[in-house]
Enzyme design. Structure first.
Site, mmCIF file in Angstrom:
data_model
loop_
_atom_site.group_PDB
_atom_site.id
_atom_site.type_symbol
_atom_site.label_atom_id
_atom_site.label_comp_id
_atom_site.label_asym_id
_atom_site.label_seq_id
_atom_site.Cartn_x
_atom_site.Cartn_y
_atom_site.Cartn_z
ATOM 1 N N HIS A 105 21.360 -74.753 54.340
ATOM 2 C CA HIS A 105 20.288 -75.456 55.056
ATOM 3 C C HIS A 105 20.031 -76.865 54.521
ATOM 4 O O HIS A 105 18.892 -77.300 54.380
ATOM 5 C CB HIS A 105 19.011 -74.634 55.005
ATOM 6 C CG HIS A 105 19.046 -73.392 55.844
ATOM 7 N ND1 HIS A 105 19.823 -73.279 56.966
ATOM 8 C CD2 HIS A 105 18.391 -72.202 55.701
ATOM 9 C CE1 HIS A 105 19.642 -72.074 57.497
ATOM 10 N NE2 HIS A 105 18.796 -71.400 56.755
ATOM 11 N N HIS A 179 13.700 -73.132 62.098
ATOM 12 C CA HIS A 179 13.811 -71.852 61.379
ATOM 13 C C HIS A 179 12.520 -71.047 61.482
ATOM 14 O O HIS A 179 12.068 -70.458 60.494
ATOM 15 C CB HIS A 179 14.167 -72.104 59.915
ATOM 16 C CG HIS A 179 14.870 -70.961 59.246
ATOM 17 N ND1 HIS A 179 14.335 -69.698 59.177
ATOM 18 C CD2 HIS A 179 16.070 -70.895 58.627
ATOM 19 C CE1 HIS A 179 15.157 -68.905 58.527
ATOM 20 N NE2 HIS A 179 16.234 -69.605 58.191
ATOM 21 N N GLU A 311 18.059 -68.753 65.214
ATOM 22 C CA GLU A 311 18.327 -70.151 64.896
ATOM 23 C C GLU A 311 19.485 -70.647 65.765
ATOM 24 O O GLU A 311 20.643 -70.327 65.515
ATOM 25 C CB GLU A 311 18.676 -70.298 63.418
ATOM 26 C CG GLU A 311 17.628 -69.730 62.469
ATOM 27 C CD GLU A 311 18.229 -69.337 61.141
ATOM 28 O OE1 GLU A 311 18.798 -70.226 60.465
ATOM 29 O OE2 GLU A 311 18.160 -68.149 60.771
#
Length: 347
Positions: A105, A179, A311
């Site tokens: 991420h 997210h 996501e």
């Protein structure tokens, strides 16, 4: 016109509201969707995303150390990059390692930790919040100065839209997502295992024991990954070691337009959610690593499977997988993408 919410310094927290009462509250820190109020089958508004009543909690060590990312915008690269390395135009770049042997991420100081410039406004579709962040060259190891804009729009049809755009001054890689963890029965059940999920995907990316794709796109048929017809999330999850945290390959995944990717039904509240996207994949994560140590909205302890994430994204580790859709962005190009969350009820 959205306004800064009471009790938090202007202009860090903003609330969008439509004429039907639905509300979305967004923090400029991380572009984070902190609360989303949606009507149930009786017309009663209730929150459906995991987060905190005190905005300061999002910057606490207790929260940040867990890499949970409640509601945040993720970049530069959503999901994982193997061993924190990729090669672009014959140059190898090294990224911080923050998830086993891999980079996750965007690294420990990804877009979710950054303060975005925020501008509230209105559009023909409803109230908006325009967020902008300029990521300097070399931030978390990524090449190029990247200019990113994310626009939240709340429509009168109870649709929350997130539109992304980005440009760069050097070749780079990019994978953006939100997210949010959803629980359409928030406060009514101790988990989301009875939510019914449908995914419009007939393949998924097989991963190794560090959650990095092997390169195989495997058919979902006759497996617990088959959500082409709706199934309870918990119905077959015990057959998946560690639980669901995988990327599904959406039907017609090279399409240039937005289409239905997933739909969810929560039986207690009657709420429904449809996810529409133009991205090729969606990571379905069932909140397996929530451990009950964090208390969120209403003092609820977020135990295992209290929320799920969908996501929308490019596939994990695409910079190292030449057979996957490319995530390379070059000067003169503009990355554009839209994901929508459509909320309704079923009696």
């Amino acid at each position: 016109m959205p306004t800064p919410s009471a009790g938090y310094p202007t202009p860090s927290l903003f609330t969008l509201q439509n004429g039907r009462g639905m509300q979305a509250t967004i923090s400029a820190r991380g572009g984070t969707l902190t609360k989303l109020l949606v009507p149930d089958k009786s017309g009663v508004l209730g929150n459906v995303v995991l987060g905190f009543d005190d905005p300061a909690t999002y910057a606490s060590e207790a929260y940040e150390s867990k890499n949970i990312y409640f509601g945040a915008l993720i970049g530069r690269y959503a999901n994982r990059i193997r061993h924190g390395q990729f090669t672009l135009d014959e140059q190898t770049y090294s990224l911080p390692i923050n998830n086993g042997p891999n980079s996750l991420h965007g690294g420990p100081q990804g877009f979710d930790k950054q303060q975005w410039a925020a501008q509230p406004g209105t559009s023909a579709d409803g109230p908006t919040l325009v967020l902008h962040y300029q990521s300097p060259a070399g931030e978390e190891g990524y090449p190029g100065t990247l200019s990113v804009t994310a626009v939240y729009t709340l429509t009168e049809a109870n649709v929350l839209r997130i539109s992304y755009s980005a440009t760069t001054d050097q070749p780079t890689v990019l994978n953006l997502t939100n997210h949010s963890y959803f629980n359409l029965d928030y406060g009514l059940s101790s988990n989301i295992l009875d939510h019914e999920l449908r995914l419009l995907a007939d393949r998924y990316t097989v991963v190794d024991n560090t959650a990095i794709p092997t390169g195989e796109l495997r058919g979902v048929g006759s497996s617990p990954f088959d959500f082409r017809a709706a199934h309870r999330i918990g119905e077959r999850m015990a057959q998946v070691p560690g639980g669901y945290d995988h990327n599904w390959v959406l039907h017609d995944y090279l399409r240039p337009h937005s289409a239905l990717a997933a739909e969810v039904y929560a039986p207690l509240s009657g709420r429904t959610m449809q996810v529409h996207t133009d991205q090729p994949g969606v990571q379905f994560y069932a909140g397996n690593f929530l451990d009950g140590s964090l208390q969120g909205h209403g003092g609820i302890a977020y135990g295992p499977n209290y929320g799920f994430a969908l996501e929308t994204q490019h596939f994990p580790d695409s910079p190292n997988q030449p057979s996957f859709p490319t995530t390379v962005l070059r000067p003169g190009e503009t990355f554009e993408s839209t994901t929508e969350y459509h909320f309704g009820v079923r009696e």
